[in-house]
Design an enzyme around this catalytic site. Structure first.
Site, short mmCIF file in Angstrom:
data_model
loop_
_atom_site.label_atom_id
_atom_site.label_comp_id
_atom_site.label_asym_id
_atom_site.label_seq_id
_atom_site.Cartn_x
_atom_site.Cartn_y
_atom_site.Cartn_z
N ASP A 10 4.08 -0.73 -2.86
CA ASP A 10 2.70 -1.18 -3.12
C ASP A 10 1.73 -0.16 -2.54
O ASP A 10 1.70 0.05 -1.32
CB ASP A 10 2.49 -2.55 -2.49
CG ASP A 10 1.17 -3.19 -2.89
OD1 ASP A 10 0.43 -2.56 -3.67
OD2 ASP A 10 0.87 -4.30 -2.42
N ASP A 106 -0.53 -0.48 -9.48
CA ASP A 106 -0.35 0.08 -8.14
C ASP A 106 0.89 -0.43 -7.41
O ASP A 106 1.04 -0.15 -6.22
CB ASP A 106 -1.59 -0.20 -7.29
CG ASP A 106 -1.87 -1.68 -7.10
OD1 ASP A 106 -1.31 -2.49 -7.87
OD2 ASP A 106 -2.64 -2.03 -6.19
N GLU A 107 1.78 -1.12 -8.10
CA GLU A 107 2.99 -1.59 -7.42
C GLU A 107 4.16 -1.66 -8.39
O GLU A 107 4.00 -1.96 -9.56
CB GLU A 107 2.75 -2.95 -6.77
CG GLU A 107 2.17 -4.01 -7.67
CD GLU A 107 1.81 -5.29 -6.93
OE1 GLU A 107 2.65 -5.78 -6.15
OE2 GLU A 107 0.70 -5.81 -7.14
#
Length: 422
Positions: A10, A106-107
């Site tokens: 993350d 984003d993860e």
């Protein structure tokens, strides 16, 4: 059987961190990435650690954030930059496994069960190496959860931030995770959290100890899922990089530049949103068996209503008709409407069979309407999405002529946390 090893990587304060690469002088100041402060889209999309320490929260309005932090520096979002770094970071992940499943921009989850030995002394060591590689290649930091399933890996990446690795094993997960608030469990939104609190369930440990049948009675299918998750029984696989998740719903929503108060405005908005949804259904070769309508009033009260369709469809007129029926049953004209979302559900790759009837009002396919809407698809394909569409006269006034990246971020905390099944 070998133990599974799943990483959840993350990026820390991703939007804000990317923007700060261009503004290093602001790193120690409170910074938020947001929409236009003068518009209805003035929402905090992301904040850095100094802003977080002062109480600034994602999805709150700019005026709320500035009230907490008068010196907050506001930066405009640049989606193309986020996509650029998304690609770089996931390319790094793909060097150590082909099972890389993004959960958002984003993860990502990584299944390194069969490959970690090639790159590191342990799965935790591999997580540290990946964090260093991402930092060296991009200047961004990543927090990584390492565990034996996807849910616990996700909780691990949230456990310690920024730029940290958290190892959650079969031996320690009760000590680390069970004291956490039940609200922290994946897919527990505000409504579910309130129901759990009403049952006396305050922590993930309480959730694990609760009777599964009682959870199912209160939360439906989600109750069974949460019970399994809390007890460490998640066995969902990590998809291979590039493997598409089956489409479960197709939706389109907007927060409008001004509140809608008349039936004409609402009908026009629903027609335009349904037109977008229908075009995407046809593009994917899908038919909808149900429609869901989400309405957010100016008071920020949000309701969601669903309706099954008499006949599966991928036509805008059918979706808009069902959406208006739901709206008319739950809205009094004059009540200000801030946001609308139309979602097609119960999707199938072919139309469902329709029960035949001798009566004239039985649902029937409409070949002429089908031909018309496919003609619209062809025109848009050639001249652009805004070339033609239902309600086009009002689209500009209603802010329907563009997609804003604030759409997802502005939705309430439940919507942000509940991203769909694993």
């Amino acid at each position: 059987m070998a133990e599974r090893w799943i990483l959840h990587c993350d990026c820390n304060s991703f939007y804000a961190s990317v923007e700060l690469l261009s503004h290093p002088e602001l790193r120690r100041k409170p910074v938020a990435v947001c929409g236009d402060p003068a518009s209805r889209h003035g929402i905090v999309l992301a904040k850095n650690e100094p802003a977080k320490a002062l109480g600034v929260k994602t999805a709150e309005t700019i005026w709320q954030a500035k009230r907490k932090c008068p010196d907050l520096v506001l930066l405009a979002p640049h989606r193309e930059r986020y996509v650029h770094y998304y690609k770089i970071i996931n390319e790094i992940y793909c060097r150590c496994t082909d099972r890389v499943e993004p959960f958002s921009i984003d993860e990502s989850w990584l299944d390194v069960t069969g490959s970690w030995q090639l790159f590191a002394q342990s799965p935790g060591d591999l997580a540290d190496r990946l964090r260093a590689q991402v930092r060296e290649a991009t200047g961004l930091t990543v927090s990584v959860g390492v565990s034996f399933n996807k849910v616990f890996a996700k909780l691990g990446s949230d456990y310690k931030k920024p730029d940290a690795t958290t190892l959650i094993t079969r031996e320690n997960f009760r000590d680390i995770l069970w004291p956490l608030p039940a609200r922290d469990m994946l897919f527990v939104g505000r409504s579910a959290a309130e129901k759990l609190a009403g049952m006396g369930i305050a922590t993930i440990g309480d959730l694990a100890a609760a009777d599964e049948r009682a959870l199912a009675a209160a939360l439906g299918k989600l109750g069974h899922t949460l019970s399994r998750y809390a007890r460490g029984l998640d066995d969902a696989p990590v998809r291979r990089w590039g493997e598409k998740e089956p489409v479960k719903s197709v939706g389109s929503g907007r927060t409008f530049p001004h509140d809608l108060t008349t039936a004409a405005e609402v009908r026009s908005a629903l027609a335009a949103l349904s037109d977008e949804v229908a075009a995407r259904l046809r593009r994917h070769g899908l038919w909808a068996g149900a429609v869901q309508l989400t309405v957010r009033y100016a008071s920020l009260q949000t309701i969601t209503r669903q309706q099954r369709l008499a006949m599966s469809t991928h036509l805008a007129r059918d979706l808009a008709g069902a959406a208006w029926q739901l709206m008319a049953a739950n809205w009094r004209e004059g009540t200000p409407v801030r946001m609308l979302t139309v979602t097609a559900q119960s999707l199938a790759d072919q139309p469902a069979a329709v029960q035949q009837s001798f009566f004239e009002d039985a649902p029937r396919p409409d070949p002429r309407r089908e031909k018309l809407e496919r003609s619209l698809d062809a025109i848009r394909s050639k001249y652009g999405k805004g070339a033609i569409g239902a309600g086009s006269i009002l689209q500009k006034d209603l802010g329907l002529g563009r997609l804003s990246m604030e759409r997802r971020e502005e939705e309430d905390e439940d919507d942000q946390r509940v991203k769909g099944p694993l």
